[in-house]
Design a protein around this motif. Sequence first.
Motif, PDB file in Angstrom:
ATOM      1  N   ILE A  71     -11.022  -4.002  -3.434  1.00  7.49           N
ATOM      2  CA  ILE A  71     -11.772  -4.992  -2.654  1.00  7.49           C
ATOM      3  C   ILE A  71     -11.148  -5.213  -1.273  1.00  7.49           C
ATOM      4  O   ILE A  71     -11.847  -5.408  -0.303  1.00  7.49           O
ATOM      5  N   ASN A  72      -9.825  -5.186  -1.225  1.00  3.80           N
ATOM      6  CA  ASN A  72      -9.176  -5.437   0.064  1.00  3.80           C
ATOM      7  C   ASN A  72      -7.934  -4.555   0.172  1.00  3.80           C
ATOM      8  O   ASN A  72      -6.980  -4.726  -0.562  1.00  3.80           O
ATOM      9  N   LEU A  73      -7.963  -3.638   1.132  1.00  2.00           N
ATOM     10  CA  LEU A  73      -6.839  -2.690   1.238  1.00  2.00           C
ATOM     11  C   LEU A  73      -5.535  -3.399   1.606  1.00  2.00           C
ATOM     12  O   LEU A  73      -4.453  -2.885   1.339  1.00  2.00           O
ATOM     13  N   ASP A  74      -5.632  -4.570   2.197  1.00  2.00           N
ATOM     14  CA  ASP A  74      -4.404  -5.270   2.565  1.00  2.00           C
ATOM     15  C   ASP A  74      -3.714  -5.894   1.360  1.00  2.00           C
ATOM     16  O   ASP A  74      -2.564  -6.309   1.447  1.00  2.00           O
ATOM     17  N   SER A  75      -4.413  -5.996   0.250  1.00  2.00           N
ATOM     18  CA  SER A  75      -3.738  -6.610  -0.894  1.00  2.00           C
ATOM     19  C   SER A  75      -3.353  -5.588  -1.958  1.00  2.00           C
ATOM     20  O   SER A  75      -3.112  -5.930  -3.115  1.00  2.00           O
TER      21      SER A  75
END
Lengths: 628, 453
Positions: free
Chosen positions: A37-41
């Motif tokens: 869902i979120n590459l930063d997490s």
Amino acid sequence: MFYPKRYDVVVIGGGHAGCEASLIAARMGMKTLLITINLDSIGAMSCNPAIGGLAKGHLVKEVDMLGGEMARNIDETGLQFKILNKSKGPAVWSSRAQADMPAYRLRMKHIMEHQDNLDMKQATVDEILEENGKVVGVKTNIGNEYLCSAVVVTTGTFMKGKVFIGLNEYSAGRAWEPPSIKLSDSLRSLGLRIGRLKTGTTPRLDARTINFNALEPQFGDENPAPFSFKTENFNRPNIPCYLAYTNEKTHNIILSNLDQSPLYSGMVSSLGPRYCPSIEDKVVRFYDKPRHQIFLEPQDEGSTEIYADGLHTSLGYEVQLAFLRSIKGLEDVEIMRPGYAIDYDFVDPTQLKHSLETKKIHGLFLAGQINGTSGYEEAAAQGIIAGINAALYIQDRDPLILRRDEAYTGVLIDDLVTKGTKEPYRMFTSRAEYRLLLREDNTQLRLAKKAYDLSLIDKTDFERIEETEQKIEESVYKLKNTFVFPTAAFNQKLKELGTEIIKTKTDLAKLLRRVEIQYDTLKKLIPDLGELNSFIKQEVEIQIKYEGYFKLQYQQIEKFRKYESLIIPKNFDYNKVGGLSNEVRGKLMDIRPESIGQAMRMPGVTPAAVSLLLIYMKRDERKIKSSA
Amino acid sequence: MHDDIIAAIATGYVESAIAVIRVSGYGCYDILKKIFSRKKINFEDKRIYYGHILDENGSIVDEVLVSIFRSPHSYTGEDSFEISCHGGLMVSNAVLQIVLNNGARMARPGEFTKRAFLNGKMDLSQAEAVAKVISAKSSRALHIAQLQLKGNFSNEIGEIRKDILLLLAENEVNIDYVDEELSDFSKEKRLSMVNNIYERLSSILRASQSGKSLFDGMKISIVGKPNVGKSSLLNKIIGIDRSIVTDIPGTTRDVVSEQITIKGIPFTLLDTAGIRKSSDDVIENLGIERTVDAIKKSDIILALFDLSSQLNEEDYDIINRLQKNSNRVIAILNKYDKKSGLFNKGIIPFKRQIQISCKTGYGLEELANELEEIAIGNIADSDIVSMNASQITILKQGMKLCKDLLNDIKGDIDPALISVEITGLIDILDEIIGKITTEDMLDVMFRNFCVGK
Ligand SMILES: Cc1cc2nc3c(=O)[nH]c(=O)nc-3n(C[C@H](O)[C@H](O)[C@H](O)COP(=O)(O)OP(=O)(O)OC[C@H]3O[C@@H](n4cnc5c(N)ncnc54)[C@H](O)[C@@H]3O)c2cc1C
Ligand SMILES: Nc1nc2c(ncn2[C@@H]2O[C@H](COP(=O)(O)OP(=O)(O)O)[C@@H](O)[C@H]2O)c(=O)[nH]1
């Protein structure tokens, strides 16, 4: 749209399970895609800033041996390292480290970004695509369809996640991230049973508002060992945690505000982990305990955000602030992020095989919290097994299945697929019946062969491990076959070392079994005994000192293996077996145990039922033989 | 897979002239070597050896014949042997006990047959039958064993179980959680818990060994006027199980009682001599006296009446005397085959009535069922302890492990090793206290200790 590039493996979710699954699949040469869902997490820690701990340290080391990344990652980003249970026997020593959360996450992302064969894309997967009982791809929330041969789902707490803070409630995957709403319906429509579980986390505090002088610091070990057998030049800081305590005032504030708790007001009814209760629970259930311990743990090296371990709560914000400020050292504390509870969809893991593939859909693997577990390490251990088995599935090879007598990972998976779980499942050493043999220290010796056979570790590493093993054997043999005699001179030396004299010819192993004697003590007695490196020395000591108990466990294991090797045919007809109760029959048909051993571990399956199975299995066998 | 060695008394738990103890499993001759007086024998297949069974001190327990059946010539298809000893429950149990002490375990119901089947000693068509036997036997054996233990010792067993679980949970919580002010169990507290378990086990053992023969069941008397069919019924009952039976000297005068089993449950038939005598003896008028005696001594009174004739004064006299104890009476209306219609069974004021015919066997099955039901009900709340040899072995092993545990707790042994001993204790007591799983332990752990940082 159909995405033109075709993948071997698609992994859904970049949590601890997903990272290991996608890395290992790529490392095994599979064209792999991670969608999250979120590459930063990627590699984010939802809860406590720590890796390892009791029984979990074992899992981390097993993941490491199987070619995983978790151990390496914490070795590079840990803030303090410690061996727990050092005062107890070596079987239950466990490594634990505080993690620099952002650094951990960023390094993991970096490693993934540089992994050959691995692509990463940011999206939410809404649907698993299936044809004729086989998985064929996934479809994202913006309609992209990625075709592949195997899918590993590792969506953690995200499916229909709902966060509770006091009487506020909103949909989220974890506190500050969007949930995955549609995926569990897709899984359900594939015929999987979905249940709901709950967990919670603690408030994060502002370090600048804490009076650390009033609190007791706790450092890690002085000269710690790394988690990974690959780590060299290990040199990490030793940043302290701080110990604080709740008091009567804290408890009173909590008790008088229980109506503010979604758990006590009945808003949440799913089951949370009993081994990690909320502070509300602790205060209510153990009302006569005057205080509870809290660990204030740094979340990163700069230590601005502090994790308040021991204070899982879903009470309202004001109540959280009030009870926190009643604690010595926290009188002026500011909350940066409140604690919360979350409940979410999970898949009943008894629908999985030991390979973590679903029994219903070929090529569909599940790993991590989606299977009802909790914890980064539990997730990583399943992730790596699912990743390996997805690759083996595509290569049409037998799956890697670790047995209960080989690894904690084996215990974890066998428990899940055999017994299922009613609360988030956490690893405990007491779940491992062969705990004395499944130690952290011998992880290499336990798993190297399997790992090497699948090319998960290098040849040089494998040979080095084999050499070590041989050296240990030789040393043990030597100690058992070197004798000392009750001469006056020798007994004098024994006296000087503060141990009993000997009266008859004695081998050195026998002396080493004495509590007060170590290998180095023997060296003092017999100078030409030979130099051993510290690892080998430790193994030799453990093997000799615990030999009697190990023998006992080996006997138990032999019995265990016999039952494991009695494979129940895949299409065995339980309806034919006369004399089974309907309840037992139903359970057996549902779980379809792979072996008699597994059947025996199922709750409710009696020895008589097992006898019946054996008899009917034998009958079928003979029928086949006589008709052939 | 069957390399553990199993043993059981093949002739059942009844008094008989010769009792046979069957032992099967690879390695069983090692046991025999240890316990048989003749040490230099090779135990050849299909041979019978005469000698003595010795206990651990080398004292003679019984004079026996040992028959050797080597694989595949045995019933089970495995190496096996049978010890024929001198009957008598005490003796055969003692011999079994010695076999168990030397490495065999008690066979589960139907297990010899199961092995025979698995080893190809029976044909396919028998599979179903074998399966039936196992499921039927084991459920009933389990049921009875549990009733016995639970009924007599529900408190003890509950407490033992609770203590063991708590002990284990406390040990484990200190392994699986650190840095916590978790458990305030002192060493003294742990020691006293183990001591308690030990005491409880030994009190069960004492009770089981005290006084009565282990396999005494409920006592049954047969009463009735002369010629009503007492001695016929006696023979029939004994025939139900085909299990006669040596005489055990009675406690008073020349009263003689006999041990029988009905449906696997032991009973004692009182004053069988009195019945047998009556048929050709003159002392017929003992009828009333025997009735009075029966009321005093027995748990179940079978009162016989003759359906082929009217009740007479003697019958009414007996009825009157039994009426106060009617809950213990089963009225047996005999000679159903010659039933004349004169006799209205409503006249008899006992709730339990069974029509039988000793001649045709009619109603005997119903009688057996009734006795079984009463016995099971009775076992649940009597204070007679009846335990079998395996249960006694279990108790003794459990007590020994408690002793080891005490020493090791005193010696501050590593908790991971203590845990091996506690789980060993649980494994041993499994049959008595019920299965304890990791989940049970975790339940207790989370309930009793405030875990989780
Ligand atoms: C509030 C809270 C409290 C916790 N408390 C504890 C605790 O006390 N002790 C403990 O040991 N563990 C605790 N945990 C659990 C621990 O964080 C998890 O067990 C562990 O992170 C699970 O790893 P995972 O890989 O299965 O899933 P996660 O780490 O949750 O990762 C799931 C990943 O999947 C992605 N994803 C989800 N759905 C989709 C989709 N449809 N498409 C694409 N990507 C998707 C997400 O973005 C995320 O990156 C807690 C977790 C939470 C949220
Ligand atoms: N027809 C018939 N005769 C019976 C039955 N039971 C006993 N008898 C006969 O009745 C007579 C007396 O039986 P017995 O058992 O000696 O009675 P006891 O004096 O009470 O011991 C014998 O001749 C038996 O054969 C029965 O059920 N039917």
